[in-house]
Design a protein around this motif. Sequence first.
Motif, PDB file in Angstrom:
ATOM      1  N   THR A 156       2.440  -7.310   0.494  1.00 16.07           N
ATOM      2  CA  THR A 156       1.981  -6.919  -0.845  1.00 16.07           C
ATOM      3  C   THR A 156       0.522  -7.345  -1.071  1.00 16.07           C
ATOM      4  N   LEU A 157      -0.220  -6.445  -1.708  1.00 14.66           N
ATOM      5  CA  LEU A 157      -1.683  -6.544  -1.775  1.00 14.66           C
ATOM      6  C   LEU A 157      -2.174  -6.758  -3.202  1.00 14.66           C
ATOM      7  N   VAL A 213      -4.800  -3.187   4.949  1.00 11.79           N
ATOM      8  CA  VAL A 213      -3.826  -2.851   3.909  1.00 11.79           C
ATOM      9  C   VAL A 213      -2.374  -2.902   4.409  1.00 11.79           C
ATOM     10  N   SER A 217      -3.926  -9.109   1.171  1.00 17.06           N
ATOM     11  CA  SER A 217      -2.585  -9.651   0.971  1.00 17.06           C
ATOM     12  C   SER A 217      -2.613 -10.826  -0.017  1.00 17.06           C
ATOM     13  N   GLY A 220      -6.996  -4.838  -2.014  1.00 15.35           N
ATOM     14  CA  GLY A 220      -6.388  -4.423  -0.754  1.00 15.35           C
ATOM     15  C   GLY A 220      -6.174  -5.576   0.204  1.00 15.35           C
ATOM     16  N   ALA A 269       0.860  -1.196   0.000  1.00 16.78           N
ATOM     17  CA  ALA A 269       0.000   0.000   0.000  1.00 16.78           C
ATOM     18  C   ALA A 269       0.889   1.237   0.000  1.00 16.78           C
ATOM     19  N   ASP A 270       0.682   2.135  -0.959  1.00 17.45           N
ATOM     20  CA  ASP A 270       1.525   3.335  -0.974  1.00 17.45           C
ATOM     21  C   ASP A 270       0.709   4.626  -0.873  1.00 17.45           C
ATOM     22  N   TYR A 271      -0.624   4.490  -0.746  1.00 18.83           N
ATOM     23  CA  TYR A 271      -1.411   5.709  -0.584  1.00 18.83           C
ATOM     24  C   TYR A 271      -1.271   6.261   0.828  1.00 18.83           C
ATOM     25  N   GLU A 289      -1.043   8.958   7.370  1.00 28.35           N
ATOM     26  CA  GLU A 289      -2.393   8.768   6.842  1.00 28.35           C
ATOM     27  C   GLU A 289      -3.218  10.046   6.976  1.00 28.35           C
ATOM     28  N   GLN A 316      -3.901  -1.790  10.484  1.00 26.66           N
ATOM     29  CA  GLN A 316      -4.845  -1.095   9.586  1.00 26.66           C
ATOM     30  C   GLN A 316      -6.281  -1.577   9.799  1.00 26.66           C
TER      31      GLN A 316
END
Length: 305
Positions: A278-279, A258, A285, A283, A24-26, A157, A62
């Motif tokens: 990694t997703l 996430v 895994s 979202g 997740a990079d957001y 976040e 999360q």
Amino acid sequence: MDYQRVLDEMLHVATPLTHQGAVADYIPELARVASGQFGVALCLVDGTTFSAGAADTRFSIQSVSKLFTLSLAYRLEGDALWRRVGREPSGTPFNSLVQLEIDHGIPRNPFVNAGALVVTDTLCSHYAHPSLAILDFLREISGAGDVNFNSAVAESEAGHGHRNAAMAHFIKSFGNLATDVDAVLQTYFQHCSIEMSCVELARAALFVANHGVVPHGGKAILTPLATRRLNAILLTCGTYNAAGDFAFKVGLPAKSGVGGGIVAIVPGQLAICVWSPTLDEYGNSVAGVAALEHFSALTAHSVFQ
Ligand code: GLN
């Protein structure tokens, strides 16, 4: 059942998949987590614990936190909670806004972000320090007194949480948030930032496998009826718009996040937690879902017997 062998085989199956998908990079802080990791822990209701891989590595829980915030809110509010949040799978991504207007600010279920914000709002109404109440609850039921927030993740976040902020304000405009929007968002980001390991999360979720009662200590968190209902919502909504596919492949109530964690429940028997950062596009895994599918195939544990 030789659970240690089962977990070792899950590790074997999952390891080649730990670079598939994307971290997740957001939430920029989460993008720093290294891929290539996998852990799994299983706790039986008698407390026996098995693990394999990076089962003691803490990660950002999360949305797995939403299982625990819902439990607290359901305990406090009872069935009145369902006047403010639904129990239907959304069929839309966890952070989608589209249904909220049609549904007049009543989120489809407590596990999409909109529903979790309403759940967090109920906790903000009940507790003077809601984030600490959630943290204390997790410390108590996991037996790990040093579980904590990751303030860098929470701030990261918050700094990029425009979608959740929009959602919270939108819900407030329908009158479905009682407390201050910014306080709800801050509490939500905080509880999402809590870091726990697979072993700690599996232990914390044991009451969901044990008719609502924490096996170590015997404290009742939820009634048996409420626990069955919680499991139903986990099955139908816990992995978002992949819940149908997850039920097909795994057949167990589960909650993903996430950060790459997934907690699954075998009612009456055990809780299991897998983690790999990694997703997939939903979202969830990639290696975690594959490992749980393998678990279900190897053990025949499924609610669809
Ligand atoms: N904190 C994340 C968010 O609100 C949680 C989402 C998730 O784990 N699915 O977007």
